[in-house]
Design a protein around this motif. Structure first.
Motif, PDB file in Angstrom:
ATOM      1  N   ARG A   1       0.830  -1.195   0.000  1.00  0.00           N
ATOM      2  CA  ARG A   1       0.000   0.000   0.000  1.00  0.00           C
ATOM      3  C   ARG A   1       0.864   1.245   0.000  1.00  0.00           C
ATOM      4  O   ARG A   1       1.928   1.266   0.620  1.00  0.00           O
ATOM      5  CB  ARG A   1      -0.922   0.002   1.219  1.00  0.00           C
ATOM      6  CG  ARG A   1      -1.823   1.231   1.314  1.00  0.00           C
ATOM      7  CD  ARG A   1      -2.866   1.037   2.367  1.00  0.00           C
ATOM      8  NE  ARG A   1      -3.776  -0.028   2.005  1.00  0.00           N
ATOM      9  CZ  ARG A   1      -4.809   0.129   1.179  1.00  0.00           C
ATOM     10  NH1 ARG A   1      -5.052   1.311   0.641  1.00  0.00           N
ATOM     11  NH2 ARG A   1      -5.596  -0.881   0.902  1.00  0.00           N
ATOM     12  N   ARG A   2       0.392   2.270  -0.712  1.00  0.00           N
ATOM     13  CA  ARG A   2       1.043   3.573  -0.693  1.00  0.00           C
ATOM     14  C   ARG A   2       0.421   4.409   0.420  1.00  0.00           C
ATOM     15  O   ARG A   2      -0.803   4.510   0.516  1.00  0.00           O
ATOM     16  CB  ARG A   2       0.886   4.267  -2.040  1.00  0.00           C
ATOM     17  CG  ARG A   2       1.517   3.507  -3.200  1.00  0.00           C
ATOM     18  CD  ARG A   2       1.191   4.170  -4.514  1.00  0.00           C
ATOM     19  NE  ARG A   2       1.821   5.482  -4.610  1.00  0.00           N
ATOM     20  CZ  ARG A   2       1.395   6.451  -5.404  1.00  0.00           C
ATOM     21  NH1 ARG A   2       0.330   6.277  -6.152  1.00  0.00           N
ATOM     22  NH2 ARG A   2       2.028   7.602  -5.454  1.00  0.00           N
ATOM     23  N   ILE A   3       1.252   4.988   1.261  1.00  0.00           N
ATOM     24  CA  ILE A   3       0.785   5.750   2.410  1.00  0.00           C
ATOM     25  C   ILE A   3       1.106   7.220   2.204  1.00  0.00           C
ATOM     26  O   ILE A   3       2.262   7.591   1.971  1.00  0.00           O
ATOM     27  CB  ILE A   3       1.442   5.241   3.707  1.00  0.00           C
ATOM     28  CG1 ILE A   3       1.076   3.766   3.933  1.00  0.00           C
ATOM     29  CG2 ILE A   3       1.014   6.086   4.897  1.00  0.00           C
ATOM     30  CD1 ILE A   3       1.778   3.159   5.126  1.00  0.00           C
ATOM     31  N   ASP A   4       0.082   8.056   2.275  1.00  0.00           N
ATOM     32  CA  ASP A   4       0.259   9.495   2.178  1.00  0.00           C
ATOM     33  C   ASP A   4       0.895   9.991   3.469  1.00  0.00           C
ATOM     34  O   ASP A   4       0.358   9.805   4.563  1.00  0.00           O
ATOM     35  CB  ASP A   4      -1.102  10.168   1.949  1.00  0.00           C
ATOM     36  CG  ASP A   4      -0.971  11.652   1.678  1.00  0.00           C
ATOM     37  OD1 ASP A   4      -0.497  12.363   2.581  1.00  0.00           O
ATOM     38  OD2 ASP A   4      -1.335  12.093   0.580  1.00  0.00           O
ATOM     39  N   VAL A   5       2.039  10.638   3.359  1.00  0.00           N
ATOM     40  CA  VAL A   5       2.797  11.053   4.539  1.00  0.00           C
ATOM     41  C   VAL A   5       2.017  12.083   5.356  1.00  0.00           C
ATOM     42  O   VAL A   5       1.932  11.977   6.587  1.00  0.00           O
ATOM     43  CB  VAL A   5       4.168  11.625   4.133  1.00  0.00           C
ATOM     44  CG1 VAL A   5       4.897  12.213   5.349  1.00  0.00           C
ATOM     45  CG2 VAL A   5       5.014  10.544   3.475  1.00  0.00           C
ATOM     46  N   ARG A   6       1.422  13.075   4.685  1.00  0.00           N
ATOM     47  CA  ARG A   6       0.692  14.105   5.429  1.00  0.00           C
ATOM     48  C   ARG A   6      -0.503  13.501   6.159  1.00  0.00           C
ATOM     49  O   ARG A   6      -0.756  13.830   7.330  1.00  0.00           O
ATOM     50  CB  ARG A   6       0.229  15.199   4.471  1.00  0.00           C
ATOM     51  CG  ARG A   6      -0.573  16.298   5.153  1.00  0.00           C
ATOM     52  CD  ARG A   6      -0.866  17.441   4.220  1.00  0.00           C
ATOM     53  NE  ARG A   6      -1.793  18.386   4.803  1.00  0.00           N
ATOM     54  CZ  ARG A   6      -2.216  19.497   4.199  1.00  0.00           C
ATOM     55  NH1 ARG A   6      -1.769  19.795   2.988  1.00  0.00           N
ATOM     56  NH2 ARG A   6      -3.071  20.296   4.786  1.00  0.00           N
ATOM     57  N   ALA A   7      -1.251  12.614   5.503  1.00  0.00           N
ATOM     58  CA  ALA A   7      -2.392  11.977   6.150  1.00  0.00           C
ATOM     59  C   ALA A   7      -1.942  11.133   7.339  1.00  0.00           C
ATOM     60  O   ALA A   7      -2.594  11.103   8.389  1.00  0.00           O
ATOM     61  CB  ALA A   7      -3.150  11.116   5.147  1.00  0.00           C
ATOM     62  N   ALA A   8      -0.804  10.448   7.188  1.00  0.00           N
ATOM     63  CA  ALA A   8      -0.287   9.628   8.289  1.00  0.00           C
ATOM     64  C   ALA A   8       0.116  10.502   9.474  1.00  0.00           C
ATOM     65  O   ALA A   8      -0.136  10.155  10.628  1.00  0.00           O
ATOM     66  CB  ALA A   8       0.899   8.799   7.802  1.00  0.00           C
TER      67      ALA A   8
ATOM     68  N   ALA B   1     -17.450   9.093   7.677  1.00  0.00           N
ATOM     69  CA  ALA B   1     -16.633   9.161   6.459  1.00  0.00           C
ATOM     70  C   ALA B   1     -17.165   8.222   5.381  1.00  0.00           C
ATOM     71  O   ALA B   1     -17.142   8.557   4.190  1.00  0.00           O
ATOM     72  CB  ALA B   1     -15.183   8.817   6.794  1.00  0.00           C
ATOM     73  N   ILE B   2     -17.637   7.051   5.778  1.00  0.00           N
ATOM     74  CA  ILE B   2     -18.181   6.096   4.804  1.00  0.00           C
ATOM     75  C   ILE B   2     -19.373   6.701   4.081  1.00  0.00           C
ATOM     76  O   ILE B   2     -19.461   6.662   2.843  1.00  0.00           O
ATOM     77  CB  ILE B   2     -18.579   4.785   5.507  1.00  0.00           C
ATOM     78  CG1 ILE B   2     -17.327   4.028   5.954  1.00  0.00           C
ATOM     79  CG2 ILE B   2     -19.422   3.910   4.584  1.00  0.00           C
ATOM     80  CD1 ILE B   2     -17.629   2.806   6.799  1.00  0.00           C
TER      81      ILE B   2
ATOM     82  N   LEU C   1     -20.614  13.880  11.479  1.00  0.00           N
ATOM     83  CA  LEU C   1     -20.700  14.919  10.452  1.00  0.00           C
ATOM     84  C   LEU C   1     -19.400  15.697  10.321  1.00  0.00           C
ATOM     85  O   LEU C   1     -18.901  15.936   9.218  1.00  0.00           O
ATOM     86  CB  LEU C   1     -21.842  15.886  10.794  1.00  0.00           C
ATOM     87  CG  LEU C   1     -22.020  17.094   9.864  1.00  0.00           C
ATOM     88  CD1 LEU C   1     -22.421  16.646   8.471  1.00  0.00           C
ATOM     89  CD2 LEU C   1     -23.040  18.064  10.437  1.00  0.00           C
ATOM     90  N   ALA C   2     -18.811  16.065  11.459  1.00  0.00           N
ATOM     91  CA  ALA C   2     -17.683  16.991  11.430  1.00  0.00           C
ATOM     92  C   ALA C   2     -16.330  16.316  11.292  1.00  0.00           C
ATOM     93  O   ALA C   2     -15.437  16.844  10.626  1.00  0.00           O
ATOM     94  CB  ALA C   2     -17.697  17.857  12.689  1.00  0.00           C
ATOM     95  N   ALA C   3     -16.143  15.161  11.928  1.00  0.00           N
ATOM     96  CA  ALA C   3     -14.814  14.539  11.947  1.00  0.00           C
ATOM     97  C   ALA C   3     -14.248  14.297  10.544  1.00  0.00           C
ATOM     98  O   ALA C   3     -13.078  14.624  10.286  1.00  0.00           O
ATOM     99  CB  ALA C   3     -14.858  13.236  12.746  1.00  0.00           C
ATOM    100  N   PRO C   4     -15.023  13.737   9.602  1.00  0.00           N
ATOM    101  CA  PRO C   4     -14.452  13.528   8.263  1.00  0.00           C
ATOM    102  C   PRO C   4     -14.063  14.817   7.562  1.00  0.00           C
ATOM    103  O   PRO C   4     -13.044  14.864   6.858  1.00  0.00           O
ATOM    104  CB  PRO C   4     -15.586  12.811   7.506  1.00  0.00           C
ATOM    105  CG  PRO C   4     -16.423  12.192   8.568  1.00  0.00           C
ATOM    106  CD  PRO C   4     -16.375  13.152   9.711  1.00  0.00           C
ATOM    107  N   GLN C   5     -14.857  15.880   7.767  1.00  0.00           N
ATOM    108  CA  GLN C   5     -14.546  17.145   7.091  1.00  0.00           C
ATOM    109  C   GLN C   5     -13.335  17.832   7.704  1.00  0.00           C
ATOM    110  O   GLN C   5     -12.499  18.407   6.997  1.00  0.00           O
ATOM    111  CB  GLN C   5     -15.763  18.070   7.139  1.00  0.00           C
ATOM    112  CG  GLN C   5     -16.901  17.631   6.238  1.00  0.00           C
ATOM    113  CD  GLN C   5     -16.448  17.450   4.809  1.00  0.00           C
ATOM    114  OE1 GLN C   5     -15.942  18.384   4.196  1.00  0.00           O
ATOM    115  NE2 GLN C   5     -16.611  16.258   4.260  1.00  0.00           N
TER     116      GLN C   5
ATOM    117  N   THR D   1      -8.822   6.647   8.150  1.00  0.00           N
ATOM    118  CA  THR D   1      -8.014   6.600   9.367  1.00  0.00           C
ATOM    119  C   THR D   1      -7.948   7.965  10.042  1.00  0.00           C
ATOM    120  O   THR D   1      -8.083   8.070  11.271  1.00  0.00           O
ATOM    121  CB  THR D   1      -6.592   6.113   9.041  1.00  0.00           C
ATOM    122  OG1 THR D   1      -6.055   6.897   7.962  1.00  0.00           O
ATOM    123  CG2 THR D   1      -6.603   4.648   8.646  1.00  0.00           C
ATOM    124  N   ALA D   2      -7.747   9.014   9.259  1.00  0.00           N
ATOM    125  CA  ALA D   2      -7.704  10.360   9.833  1.00  0.00           C
ATOM    126  C   ALA D   2      -9.068  10.743  10.404  1.00  0.00           C
ATOM    127  O   ALA D   2      -9.154  11.369  11.463  1.00  0.00           O
ATOM    128  CB  ALA D   2      -7.266  11.370   8.775  1.00  0.00           C
TER     129      ALA D   2
END
Length: 355
Positions: A27-34, A103-104, A286-290, A304-305
């Protein structure tokens, strides 16, 4: 309003990623998201330690950490491990589940206004719990089972009503809001016709609270949430492909109908478990994904974020619920609703400045 809550523009293809390869997956992992995910988790744990240290019997963070690793005295073990720790763990686990569940649904409908509490699943769970509380009586097991059944039945009803010669996220939201409004009216009627003491108990449960969370409830919820989270992880790539549109995803080999139904069931499962244990806790889904989306700068929902931010939001809200009017504790759902109002006002101000 959709533009108001829309995510930031997609970043360029030059985002820094690293490849993680094992014998089982690659898997490719986005550094900023991690980094955002790890930071949110560390902050959530730090707030959890703060929650364990505050109270009528106060402890220093060092005493809390010593007790968590088995080096505390008997009084610290009683207060921290038996009385306070289940509530903190519940806030972390439930917040994570609500963040991922929201998020889903925002990914499936490609609409940031969508979340399980907006489209009626929480109202359905509340209806199921009310029917049991007002007829059978107050019981943790029966109330949780009824809430799960009510949330699942509402989700099935909304999905069937929204599915008409295909699926659209906008139709799901409109149908969900309509069903939620009818269920809210039904819930009000049930409470008004119930015995006063029972009505007070039911109303308190309907706000959403962690005041009476036990270690057994957290363990049961975790045992349900973990398998669901694993199943979501197996479908996450297909979920992101579906964000590009059904035609594109289908051309890339995704079975649209089956994948969407599976994700709906999993998302409902995550939020229904939390509602069954703690009542309907608004705003987090509602807010956490945004918030996570803005922090990561991602063009798509990051599960994950979102889960990490959800855990941070709920554990922080619960600390406020405990200490804001100490020694009186208010339900955490009241705090999350207030924070949700502040969040939406901030978005309105941001939109006004842009225009």
């Amino acid at each position: 309003m959709t533009d108001l809550l829309a995510p930031p523009p997609a970043v360029d293809a030059g985002r820094r990623v690293v490849a993680a390869r094992t014998a089982l997956f690659s898997r490719r992992i986005d550094v900023r998201a991690a980094v955002v995910t790890l930071t949110a988790l560390l902050l959530a744990m730090a707030v959890g330690v703060l929650a364990l240290s505050l109270g009528d019997v106060a402890f220093s963070p060092g005493e809390v950490l010593a007790t968590l690793v088995g080096l505390g005295d008997s009084r610290a073990e009683l207060v921290i491990l038996e009385w306070r720790l289940p509530r903190v763990l519940g806030a972390l686990v439930f917040g994570l589940a609500l963040g991922v569940g929201g998020a889903i649904f925002q990914s499936l409908t490609r609409n940031p206004l969508n979340s399980p509490d907006v489209i009626g699943f929480d109202a359905g769970a509340y209806t199921g719990a009310l029917l049991v509380i007002t007829t059978v009586g107050v019981s943790v097991t029966t109330t949780a089972a009824a809430a799960l059944a009510g949330g699942a039945a509402t989700a099935l009803l909304v999905y069937l009503l929204a599915f008409r010669r295909g699926f659209t996220g906008f139709r799901l939201i409109i149908v969900g809001i309509g069903v939620a409004s009818m269920l809210a009216s039904l819930n009000t009627w049930i409470i008004l016709n119930a015995d006063l003491n029972i009505a007070l108990v039911a109303s308190a449960w309907g706000v959403g609270s962690l005041n009476l969370i036990t270690a057994e409830q957290v363990l049961v919820a975790t045992c349900v949430i973990v398998p669901i989270a694993i199943a979501v992880a197996l479908l996450v790539d297909r979920m992101h492909l579906m964000e590009m549109g059904d035609d594109t995803a289908s051309a890339l080999g995704v079975r649209i109908g089956g994948t969407r139904l599976a994700l709906v069931i999993l998302g409902v499962g995550l939020t229904a478990v939390v509602t069954a244990m703690a009542g309907p806790i608004a705003f987090i889904s509602l807010a956490a994904p945004q918030i996570a989306r803005r922090l990561t700068g991602s063009a798509s929902v990051t599960l994950t974020a979102s889960g990490a931010v959800g855990a941070l939001l709920l554990v922080s809200s619960d600390v406020l619920a405990q200490r804001l009017f100490a020694p009186t504790q208010i339900p955490v759902g009241i705090v999350t609703v207030c924070l949700g109002g502040v969040y939406l006002v901030w978005l309105l101000i941001q939109e006004a400045r842009r225009r």
